[in-house]
Design a protein around this motif. Sequence first.
Motif, short mmCIF file in Angstrom:
data_model
loop_
_atom_site.label_atom_id
_atom_site.label_comp_id
_atom_site.label_asym_id
_atom_site.label_seq_id
_atom_site.Cartn_x
_atom_site.Cartn_y
_atom_site.Cartn_z
N CYS A 345 0.81 -1.22 0.00
CA CYS A 345 0.00 0.00 0.00
C CYS A 345 0.85 1.27 0.00
O CYS A 345 0.48 2.26 -0.67
N SER A 346 1.95 1.26 0.72
CA SER A 346 2.72 2.49 0.90
C SER A 346 3.80 2.69 -0.15
O SER A 346 4.36 3.79 -0.24
N VAL A 347 4.12 1.67 -0.92
CA VAL A 347 5.17 1.81 -1.94
C VAL A 347 4.65 1.40 -3.32
O VAL A 347 4.76 2.16 -4.28
N LEU A 348 4.13 0.18 -3.41
CA LEU A 348 3.81 -0.37 -4.73
C LEU A 348 2.69 0.41 -5.43
O LEU A 348 2.79 0.70 -6.63
N PHE A 349 1.62 0.76 -4.71
CA PHE A 349 0.53 1.49 -5.34
C PHE A 349 0.95 2.89 -5.78
O PHE A 349 0.70 3.28 -6.92
N PRO A 350 1.57 3.71 -4.92
CA PRO A 350 1.96 5.04 -5.38
C PRO A 350 3.00 5.02 -6.48
O PRO A 350 2.94 5.83 -7.42
N ILE A 351 3.98 4.11 -6.41
CA ILE A 351 5.04 4.10 -7.41
C ILE A 351 4.54 3.59 -8.76
O ILE A 351 5.12 3.88 -9.81
N SER A 352 3.43 2.83 -8.75
CA SER A 352 2.85 2.39 -10.02
C SER A 352 2.01 3.48 -10.67
O SER A 352 1.66 3.36 -11.84
N GLY A 353 1.66 4.52 -9.92
CA GLY A 353 0.87 5.62 -10.47
C GLY A 353 -0.62 5.49 -10.25
O GLY A 353 -1.37 6.38 -10.64
N LEU A 354 -1.06 4.40 -9.64
CA LEU A 354 -2.49 4.24 -9.41
C LEU A 354 -3.02 5.28 -8.43
O LEU A 354 -4.14 5.78 -8.59
N THR A 355 -2.24 5.59 -7.42
CA THR A 355 -2.65 6.56 -6.40
C THR A 355 -1.55 7.59 -6.21
O THR A 355 -0.41 7.41 -6.66
N THR A 356 -1.91 8.66 -5.53
CA THR A 356 -0.90 9.64 -5.13
C THR A 356 -0.13 9.09 -3.92
O THR A 356 -0.51 8.09 -3.31
N TRP A 357 0.95 9.81 -3.56
CA TRP A 357 1.75 9.36 -2.43
C TRP A 357 1.07 9.63 -1.11
O TRP A 357 1.53 9.15 -0.06
N ALA A 358 -0.02 10.38 -1.11
CA ALA A 358 -0.80 10.55 0.12
C ALA A 358 -1.44 9.24 0.54
O ALA A 358 -1.70 9.01 1.74
N PHE A 359 -1.70 8.35 -0.42
CA PHE A 359 -2.25 7.03 -0.11
C PHE A 359 -1.30 6.23 0.77
O PHE A 359 -1.72 5.44 1.61
#
Length: 433
Positions: A345-359
């Motif tokens: 949740c804290s690395v893979l999702f934001p780094i893939s571009g699906l979510t912002t880093w606030a996620f």
Amino acid sequence: MRPPITIPRCHPRLRLNHHSFSKQPSRPSSTYPTTFRKTPNSSFTSFFFPNHQWSASKLPSTSIFPSRDSIYTLSDVPQTPSLPLSAYRPTEQLTPRRLFKIYSQLAKSRLTILVLLTSMGGVAISPLPATIPILLSTAIGTALCSAAANTLNQIQEIPFDAQMARTRSRPLVRRAVSPAHAAAFATVTGIAGPVLLWTMVNPVTAALGLANIALYAGVYTWMKRKSIWNTWVGSVVGAIPPLMGWTACGGQLLPSSTYPIHLFLPSFLSSAPQLPLDLALIDNPLSAFALFMLLFSWQFPHFNALSYIVRGSYAQAGYQMLSVLSPGKNALVALRHALLMVPVCSVLFPISGLTTWAFALTTLVPNAICVRAAWRFWRLGGEKEARVVFQHSLWYLPVVLGLMMLHKQGMEWLHWFGLGDDELEMKEVEETI
């Protein structure tokens, strides 16, 4: 006068403990062989009362039929008293309403709703557009595939479901419908689901739905009585529905020269100037992998806690579950995957571009709650701790999916409610000047 009908005396392992069988002295146990052929699974199932191990086909034929002087007459066998017809309950009529309820039980409606939730999550988080016909076709086709897989699973597990308290009320166990009726329902839904996905969505989504039926009704159901690795196969089955939602919008699963992997680093780690976001770059295989890993890891705290709570039923039915064979390892696996969901949740999702880093920050709270519960389950290993982990897993998934939509890359929620229109107009004016 005709001689009385004689019945051979039962094997000592099978003899009923009834007073009527004590009229003649029993044969010494030394006359019966005490060694039986060991089945491949006897070390596991012998602890769980395996009736099939002492079937007639596996007993020496010489010990079943004793000599003529040690047989009983028909009068020695207790007779079942006859009951009037009023003592029997009439068979329920299959009205349309009752048949719909039976079909929902065959489809495991709660599990199917969870599958729909995760598949629609894949559609919602995708940066690619989706039309209403594709959305409805994906939902209906996924539900049909889930219903077929669950029905085929219940058809194969009728004798085992009958031994577990939590599954004794299933339609096939209580004979609400026949196995042939259930097989017909599974055939119709198992064909209609992939066909609908193929014609209305795309072949990739249809292939994923068909593969999920084969994995769940075939590999997973067979492995439940063979190996503890059935839980890992079941986790793959649970992680495929969000991929179906992702591919329904046209998303890719594997990298290629046309669809390479793009990394979306946080602003303080990137030296490049901030450019307008290209949503097409989010359609990369890393995004699909992030969705898969979230659902794959979530399965273990959810199911391992549940299987520990009902481990007695699994043991009685002879299922090879980690919670039965090694409760400590069962809790440890749940803790490992609860910890794994933190970097997902804290690395893979934001780094893939699906979510912002606030996620990455907002999901730390639900992840910390689940990790703490899983750690207590591993340290203490009680049913109370297992129930806490299971209850946390129920709200965890919808909360994370909701946060995922809140922090979706490129989503301006203020404009949805008309709160940022003035700022948007000022930016448009500045760009034109």
